[in-house]
Design a protein around this motif. Structure first.
Motif, mmCIF file in Angstrom:
data_model
loop_
_atom_site.group_PDB
_atom_site.id
_atom_site.type_symbol
_atom_site.label_atom_id
_atom_site.label_comp_id
_atom_site.label_asym_id
_atom_site.label_seq_id
_atom_site.Cartn_x
_atom_site.Cartn_y
_atom_site.Cartn_z
ATOM 1 N N LEU A 1 -1.127 8.533 -0.682
ATOM 2 C CA LEU A 1 -0.971 9.185 0.617
ATOM 3 C C LEU A 1 -0.160 8.354 1.600
ATOM 4 C CD1 LEU A 1 -4.616 10.515 1.166
ATOM 5 C CD2 LEU A 1 -2.615 11.818 0.406
ATOM 6 N N VAL A 2 -0.112 7.041 1.410
ATOM 7 C CA VAL A 2 0.548 6.162 2.378
ATOM 8 C C VAL A 2 2.059 6.177 2.143
ATOM 9 C CG1 VAL A 2 0.785 3.796 3.246
ATOM 10 C CG2 VAL A 2 -1.478 4.696 2.679
ATOM 11 N N VAL A 3 2.792 6.583 3.199
ATOM 12 C CA VAL A 3 4.249 6.678 3.100
ATOM 13 C C VAL A 3 4.963 5.635 3.948
ATOM 14 C CG1 VAL A 3 4.216 9.121 2.476
ATOM 15 C CG2 VAL A 3 4.383 8.458 4.900
ATOM 16 N N ARG B 1 3.033 19.911 6.606
ATOM 17 C CA ARG B 1 2.930 18.464 6.512
ATOM 18 C C ARG B 1 2.235 17.908 7.750
ATOM 19 N NH1 ARG B 1 8.264 14.934 6.714
ATOM 20 N NH2 ARG B 1 7.677 14.675 8.864
ATOM 21 N N HIS B 2 1.334 16.962 7.511
ATOM 22 C CA HIS B 2 0.668 16.260 8.619
ATOM 23 C C HIS B 2 0.712 14.765 8.344
ATOM 24 C CE1 HIS B 2 -2.086 15.114 11.750
ATOM 25 N NE2 HIS B 2 -2.842 14.507 10.853
ATOM 26 N N ASP B 3 1.299 14.000 9.269
ATOM 27 C CA ASP B 3 1.307 12.539 9.167
ATOM 28 C C ASP B 3 0.159 11.995 10.001
ATOM 29 O OD1 ASP B 3 3.484 12.632 7.531
ATOM 30 O OD2 ASP B 3 4.916 11.887 9.009
ATOM 31 N N VAL C 1 0.758 5.103 7.700
ATOM 32 C CA VAL C 1 0.989 6.532 7.889
ATOM 33 C C VAL C 1 0.646 7.222 6.571
ATOM 34 C CG1 VAL C 1 2.666 8.331 8.440
ATOM 35 C CG2 VAL C 1 2.834 6.075 9.551
ATOM 36 N N GLU C 2 -0.390 8.069 6.641
ATOM 37 C CA GLU C 2 -0.774 8.883 5.486
ATOM 38 C C GLU C 2 -0.135 10.255 5.653
ATOM 39 O OE1 GLU C 2 -5.263 7.706 4.254
ATOM 40 O OE2 GLU C 2 -5.049 8.957 6.025
ATOM 41 N N ARG C 3 0.417 10.772 4.583
ATOM 42 C CA ARG C 3 1.033 12.097 4.643
ATOM 43 C C ARG C 3 0.190 13.073 3.817
ATOM 44 N NH1 ARG C 3 7.001 11.875 4.409
ATOM 45 N NH2 ARG C 3 6.573 11.440 6.602
ATOM 46 N N TYR D 1 0.809 -1.212 0.000
ATOM 47 C CA TYR D 1 0.000 0.000 0.000
ATOM 48 C C TYR D 1 0.847 1.268 0.000
ATOM 49 C CZ TYR D 1 -4.197 -2.714 0.194
ATOM 50 O OH TYR D 1 -5.200 -3.584 -0.137
ATOM 51 N N VAL D 2 2.134 1.150 0.305
ATOM 52 C CA VAL D 2 3.023 2.302 0.145
ATOM 53 C C VAL D 2 3.159 2.523 -1.362
ATOM 54 C CG1 VAL D 2 5.345 3.228 0.501
ATOM 55 C CG2 VAL D 2 4.265 1.837 2.283
ATOM 56 N N GLY D 3 2.678 3.648 -1.816
ATOM 57 C CA GLY D 3 2.685 3.943 -3.245
ATOM 58 C C GLY D 3 1.419 3.510 -3.953
ATOM 59 N N LEU D 4 0.802 2.406 -3.520
ATOM 60 C CA LEU D 4 -0.478 2.000 -4.112
ATOM 61 C C LEU D 4 -1.538 3.019 -3.727
ATOM 62 C CD1 LEU D 4 -2.070 -0.087 -5.732
ATOM 63 C CD2 LEU D 4 -2.401 -1.376 -3.621
#
Length: 144
Positions: free
Chosen positions: A35-37, A64-66, A54-56, A29-32
């Motif tokens: 927002l997910v970093v 920036r808000h994580d 963690v959504e950025r 899901y990172v990149g999929l």
């Protein structure tokens, strides 16, 4: 609590089992999801996976808000992947990927059911829709 449902249908050039396996793995899901970093604290049980994503978010281009969200994934063989997301601020989302063979690939029906407090639904829905539409292209690139 106000809610809305968002649906996107697309095809990827991979077998349903391969699509299900990709969608069942938290690290994917990172990149999929643009927002997910990061993905943390993955706990696997039979047919169930829990983790923190963690959504950025960026505001005004430099703030920036994580946002840490609790995610649960369940799989139903190679025909569906579904789960829930609990986000701070009272935002909740149920999601489901229904997978059907389509020629040599898979037809994916991506459905999100979003619940948010009054005043947050429009923002949450716009972010969720942007992620949903981007996900179709990323998944097609990764599995095609």
């Amino acid at each position: 609590m106000p809610d809305t449902e968002l649906t996107s249908v697309f095809t990827v050039a991979a077998a349903p089992a391969d699509v299900a396996a990709h969608l069942a793995e938290p690290a994917n899901y990172v990149g999929l999801s643009p927002l997910v970093v990061a993905v943390r604290d993955v706990v696997r049980e039979a047919g169930l996976t829990r983790y923190t994503a963690v959504e950025r978010f960026r505001f005004l281009g430099f703030l920036r808000h994580d946002n840490r969200i609790a995610v649960t994934i369940r799989t139903t063989g190679s025909t569906a992947v579904h789960g829930e997301v609990v986000s701070p601020g009272g935002v909740r989302m149920g999601y489901r990927f229904d997978l059907e063979p389509d020629g040599g690939g898979t037809r994916v029906t991506d459905t999100l059911r979003l619940h948010a407090p009054p005043g947050l639904l429009r923002f949450a829905a716009s972010q969720a829709r942007a992620v949903q539409l981007a996900r179709a292209g990323v998944l097609a690139d990764r599995l095609g």
